[in-house]
Design an enzyme around this catalytic site. Structure first.
Site, PDB file in Angstrom:
ATOM      1  CG  ASP A 200       6.958  -1.132  -2.371  1.00 36.02           C
ATOM      2  OD1 ASP A 200       7.712  -0.498  -1.614  1.00 36.02           O
ATOM      3  OD2 ASP A 200       7.328  -1.601  -3.449  1.00 36.02           O
ATOM      4  CG  HIS A 201       8.684   1.356   2.988  1.00 35.71           C
ATOM      5  ND1 HIS A 201       9.253   0.118   2.869  1.00 35.71           N
ATOM      6  CD2 HIS A 201       9.711   2.245   2.972  1.00 35.71           C
ATOM      7  CE1 HIS A 201      10.553   0.237   2.798  1.00 35.71           C
ATOM      8  NE2 HIS A 201      10.868   1.503   2.858  1.00 35.71           N
ATOM      9  CG  HIS A 263      11.341  -1.456  -2.065  1.00 40.46           C
ATOM     10  ND1 HIS A 263      10.055  -1.393  -1.613  1.00 40.46           N
ATOM     11  CD2 HIS A 263      12.082  -1.890  -1.013  1.00 40.46           C
ATOM     12  CE1 HIS A 263      10.010  -1.774  -0.353  1.00 40.46           C
ATOM     13  NE2 HIS A 263      11.223  -2.082   0.035  1.00 40.46           N
TER      14      HIS A 263
END
Length: 525
Positions: A200-201, A263
């Site tokens: 999950d950037h 996110h």
């Protein structure tokens, strides 16, 4: 024995492997071109790749090695900041690239991949260390690990003592609770949990990680970080663009699956988690799971009133005609997919009981911003007046993007006679550190995977705990579609006006800028 789950954060730098082959499935796709290759180049430019490495792009597109290198070089010149682009360095970097044409969905093609990797390993005098990155459509997520398993490419010591075999998976991790569990079962058959890196950037962003430092390294904030002093928390992540060419994917996903379930709840977990006993992967991820498990379930009636969904419609903006979502490429003409979600949720635990968390995400907003705003309770008794006649509560803004930083707002006396109070801000942004760059999120996370550090990656129990909360919302939308409105909001506005009803009294969403579109366009779809 090397156990990554129990290692402290600062220990990982000592175990960077001497060789590594990174295999990117979807090697000719948009994610690879826009994000992965620029991030890998940045690691190379900073001397933070293993001494012997190769990057192998795998896809159905037909390239030879030279054609692929030329394509990547062109894309790097397009997507890198001018300060980062060095023609000579790019030339050196792409010499480490190889291309292997194959269909990632066809089991018979994996024997050839294995042969290619073994040949490259001999070329770099490597140790058989492979990382597989799934930059593919989600429909391949369940196929690729099984195919890797059939030819033994999944095998290797999970703890890195011998061969490293790891797999990185992009979101979404399932489309609902059932599919998330099925996907987890598939991966457990082929890999150990220590080999699986669900990326999950958002957690790779410097400011997201700094939430932990802000909370746990400063005695100023931690005593106030609870229901006694915090009134509410807002988490916003919005974009000023539509779905573009992603209409086909997005129409099957929607804003809740694309942004909220992963996110935004990750950011919520950083705000709400208890201090881990030690900053190890296990302790950190245990606390994240506890936050997800404490989400207070909603009844169907609560879902109707506390979860607002919307879809952008056409509008005029600065002399331009903006498309509605249903007019976008590969989107169904009668689509009920949400491009906006705002919701109010609570946590059933001691620290946060009764404190509302407001989450908001959407496309075609007036600006692009990701930020967290912590609103503190007002002083119990107001003895001073204020410039605008309202109380001056304190708030802490944590800006994830753009221009990452923090801002603490508090009341100060207006100079001159009397005792009127005005809100002022104490700001910090990373650009004030004299040009010190913030770390690229994908660079940080890919490097962590090479180091065997799973701290900022999502564990399977966290995926399932998150879906346990969100699954009833998805089901309610599907089963009661006509009863739960889908509101149309004009492109370049802050979403349906009904989202304002989530807040109480004179509370309002914290908006960096105001709506610029005619309010008569709002409707129910």
């Amino acid at each position: 024995m090397y156990d990554p789950d129990n290692m402290r954060q600062n220990d990982y730098k000592r175990i960077l492997p001497t060789s590594m082959i990174l295999v990117i499935f979807g090697g000719s796709g948009d994610l690879t071109m826009r994000k992965l290759m620029p991030s890998l180049y940045q690691l190379y430019r900073k001397g933070r790749m293993p001494g012997g490495f190769r990057i192998v792009g795998c896809a159905r597109s037909q390239y030879d090695d030279e054609g692929y290198r030329s394509k990547i070089a062109d894309k790097l010149s397009e997507h890198l900041h001018p300060d980062e682009y060095d023609e000579g360095m790019v030339h050196d970097f792409v010499q480490h690239l190889r291309y292997h044409p194959m269909d990632p969905g066809t089991e018979q093609d994996y024997g050839g991949l294995k042969t290619t990797l073994e040949s490259l390993d001999r070329e770099i005098d490597g140790d058989g260390n492979y990382i597989f990155y799934l930059a593919t459509p989600p429909k391949l997520y369940g196929i690729i690990p099984r195919c890797l398993s059939t030819v033994g490419l999944n095998e290797g010591n999970a703890y890195g003592a011998e061969q490293i075999r790891r797999i990185i998976i992009e979101k979404p991790f399932g489309y609902d609770l059932e599919s998330a569990r099925e996907l987890s079962a598939i991966y457990r058959e082929a890999f150990e949990e220590d080999q699986i890196y669900r990326i999950d950037h958002y957690l790779g962003k410097e400011t997201a990680q700094n939430i932990l430092a802000l909370r746990f390294a400063n005695g100023l904030f931690e005593p106030l970080w609870n229901r006694n002093y915090i009134d509410r928390v807002e988490i916003t992540a919005v974009e000023d663009m539509g779905v573009g060419t992603r209409g086909g994917f997005y129409d099957d996903a929607g804003a809740l699956r694309d942004m909220v379930q992963n996110h935004l709840v990750q950011l919520l977990a950083l705000v709400a988690m208890e201090p881990p006993m030690a900053f190890s992967a296990r302790e950190f991820r245990n606390e994240v799971v506890k936050v997800y498990q404490s989400f207070k379930p909603m009844s169907k009636e609560e879902i109707k009133s506390r979860v607002i969904r919307g879809q952008y419609i056409g509008s005029q903006y600065k002399g331009r005609e903006l498309k509605g979502y249903r007019e976008e490429e590969k989107v169904k003409a009668d689509s009920r997919t949400e491009t906006f979600v705002a919701m109010k949720l609570f946590l059933n635990n001691w620290r946060w009981s009764g404190v509302p968390f407001f989450i908001r995400t959407g496309k075609q907003m007036p600006t692009k911003v990701s930020e967290i705003v912590v609103h503190f309770k007002s002083a119990p008794f107001q003895i001073f007046g204020s410039v605008d006649g309202h109380s001056v509560p304190n708030s802490l803004t944590i800006r994830i993007a753009p221009n990452e930083g923090t801002a603490l707002k508090y009341g100060m006396k207006v100079p001159g006679p009397g005792f009127e109070i005005k809100q002022v801000s104490m700001d910090f942004t990373y650009d004030k550190l004299g040009g010190v760059p913030t770390e690229d999120a994908y660079s940080r996370l890919i490097e962590d995977c090479m180091l065997g550090d799973p701290t900022l990656f999502t564990r399977s129990d966290a995926v399932e705990a998150s879906w346990t909360f969100f699954d009833p919302i998805v089901q309610a939308w599907e089963e009661c579609d006509e009863e739960i409105p889908l509101y149309g909001y004009p492109a370049k506005t802050w979403g349906p006006r009904e989202s304002d009803n989530l807040l109480e009294g004179d509370q309002t969403w914290t908006n960096p800028c105001r709506n610029l579109i005619d309010t008569d366009l709002y409707c129910e779809l």
